[in-house]
Every structure is written in C-alpha cells, then in structure tokens.
Scaffold this motif. Sequence first.
Motif, PDB file in Angstrom:
ATOM      1  N   LEU A  59      54.786  36.756  33.467  1.00  0.00           N
ATOM      2  CA  LEU A  59      53.823  37.849  33.635  1.00  0.00           C
ATOM      3  C   LEU A  59      52.666  37.430  34.527  1.00  0.00           C
ATOM      4  O   LEU A  59      52.160  38.230  35.312  1.00  0.00           O
ATOM      5  N   TYR A  60      52.268  36.178  34.417  1.00  0.00           N
ATOM      6  CA  TYR A  60      51.198  35.694  35.287  1.00  0.00           C
ATOM      7  C   TYR A  60      51.608  35.783  36.755  1.00  0.00           C
ATOM      8  O   TYR A  60      50.831  36.193  37.607  1.00  0.00           O
ATOM      9  N   LYS A  61      52.852  35.408  37.027  1.00  0.00           N
ATOM     10  CA  LYS A  61      53.348  35.495  38.409  1.00  0.00           C
ATOM     11  C   LYS A  61      53.335  36.939  38.902  1.00  0.00           C
ATOM     12  O   LYS A  61      52.998  37.204  40.056  1.00  0.00           O
ATOM     13  N   MET A  62      53.704  37.856  38.018  1.00  0.00           N
ATOM     14  CA  MET A  62      53.781  39.269  38.397  1.00  0.00           C
ATOM     15  C   MET A  62      52.404  39.916  38.519  1.00  0.00           C
ATOM     16  O   MET A  62      52.197  40.772  39.371  1.00  0.00           O
ATOM     17  N   TYR A  63      51.475  39.518  37.649  1.00  0.00           N
ATOM     18  CA  TYR A  63      50.180  40.193  37.562  1.00  0.00           C
ATOM     19  C   TYR A  63      49.004  39.237  37.734  1.00  0.00           C
ATOM     20  O   TYR A  63      47.976  39.385  37.072  1.00  0.00           O
ATOM     21  N   ALA A  64      49.131  38.304  38.638  1.00  0.00           N
ATOM     22  CA  ALA A  64      48.064  37.307  38.830  1.00  0.00           C
ATOM     23  C   ALA A  64      46.729  37.944  39.175  1.00  0.00           C
ATOM     24  O   ALA A  64      45.677  37.421  38.808  1.00  0.00           O
ATOM     25  N   ASP A  65      46.766  39.088  39.832  1.00  0.00           N
ATOM     26  CA  ASP A  65      45.528  39.756  40.240  1.00  0.00           C
ATOM     27  C   ASP A  65      45.187  40.968  39.384  1.00  0.00           C
ATOM     28  O   ASP A  65      44.306  41.746  39.745  1.00  0.00           O
ATOM     29  N   ASP A  66      45.878  41.129  38.275  1.00  0.00           N
ATOM     30  CA  ASP A  66      45.654  42.310  37.434  1.00  0.00           C
ATOM     31  C   ASP A  66      45.663  41.906  35.956  1.00  0.00           C
ATOM     32  O   ASP A  66      46.679  41.994  35.273  1.00  0.00           O
ATOM     33  N   ARG A  67      44.520  41.455  35.505  1.00  0.00           N
ATOM     34  CA  ARG A  67      44.392  40.962  34.125  1.00  0.00           C
ATOM     35  C   ARG A  67      44.784  42.025  33.093  1.00  0.00           C
ATOM     36  O   ARG A  67      45.433  41.734  32.092  1.00  0.00           O
ATOM     37  N   LYS A  68      44.410  43.270  33.349  1.00  0.00           N
ATOM     38  CA  LYS A  68      44.715  44.333  32.404  1.00  0.00           C
ATOM     39  C   LYS A  68      46.229  44.525  32.252  1.00  0.00           C
ATOM     40  O   LYS A  68      46.736  44.609  31.144  1.00  0.00           O
ATOM     41  N   LYS A  69      46.952  44.578  33.359  1.00  0.00           N
ATOM     42  CA  LYS A  69      48.412  44.720  33.313  1.00  0.00           C
ATOM     43  C   LYS A  69      49.059  43.524  32.620  1.00  0.00           C
ATOM     44  O   LYS A  69      49.997  43.667  31.848  1.00  0.00           O
ATOM     45  N   TYR A  70      48.555  42.335  32.933  1.00  0.00           N
ATOM     46  CA  TYR A  70      49.079  41.121  32.302  1.00  0.00           C
ATOM     47  C   TYR A  70      48.950  41.221  30.782  1.00  0.00           C
ATOM     48  O   TYR A  70      49.903  41.005  30.047  1.00  0.00           O
ATOM     49  N   THR A  71      47.771  41.578  30.340  1.00  0.00           N
ATOM     50  CA  THR A  71      47.513  41.655  28.901  1.00  0.00           C
ATOM     51  C   THR A  71      48.339  42.752  28.247  1.00  0.00           C
ATOM     52  O   THR A  71      48.921  42.537  27.173  1.00  0.00           O
ATOM     53  N   GLU A  72      48.438  43.903  28.881  1.00  0.00           N
ATOM     54  CA  GLU A  72      49.221  44.997  28.331  1.00  0.00           C
ATOM     55  C   GLU A  72      50.703  44.644  28.226  1.00  0.00           C
ATOM     56  O   GLU A  72      51.399  45.103  27.318  1.00  0.00           O
ATOM     57  N   SER A  73      51.181  43.835  29.147  1.00  0.00           N
ATOM     58  CA  SER A  73      52.599  43.490  29.186  1.00  0.00           C
ATOM     59  C   SER A  73      53.001  42.451  28.153  1.00  0.00           C
ATOM     60  O   SER A  73      54.192  42.316  27.850  1.00  0.00           O
ATOM     61  N   LYS A  74      52.047  41.722  27.636  1.00  0.00           N
ATOM     62  CA  LYS A  74      52.377  40.725  26.610  1.00  0.00           C
ATOM     63  C   LYS A  74      52.786  41.460  25.375  1.00  0.00           C
ATOM     64  O   LYS A  74      53.535  41.169  24.600  1.00  0.00           O
TER      65      LYS A  74
END
Length: 50
Positions: free
Chosen positions: A35-50
């Motif tokens: 997820l970090y690789k996919m959303y390195a610039d989008d903390r909100k998306k990263y967190t939502e995807s966990k």
Amino acid sequence: MKKNCKQFFEQIKFRDFIRSHSEFAKEYELLKQELYKMYADDRKKYTESK
C-alpha cells in the motif's frame, strides 16, 4: 484527532491480535508495504486501504 472509546478499544484488540499471531503480522506488514508503494503520496488512501 480524538478517538471515541469504541474505536480505541478496537485498535487495542487489533494490536493485541497482531502481537499474538506472527503469521498474520507478517501478512499485515507485507500489505502495508504494498500500500505504501501504491499510495506514497496519499496518506488518506493508504490508511483507508489498510
């Protein structure tokens, strides 16, 4: 950010589960890395995807 009681206790339960199930902890670690690789610039998306 304020957390309500229910959310807080859910997070504690998840933490305790991860600590006591190493195989799941490894899976979760790999998920977070992907997820970090996919959303390195989008903390909100990263967190939502966990």
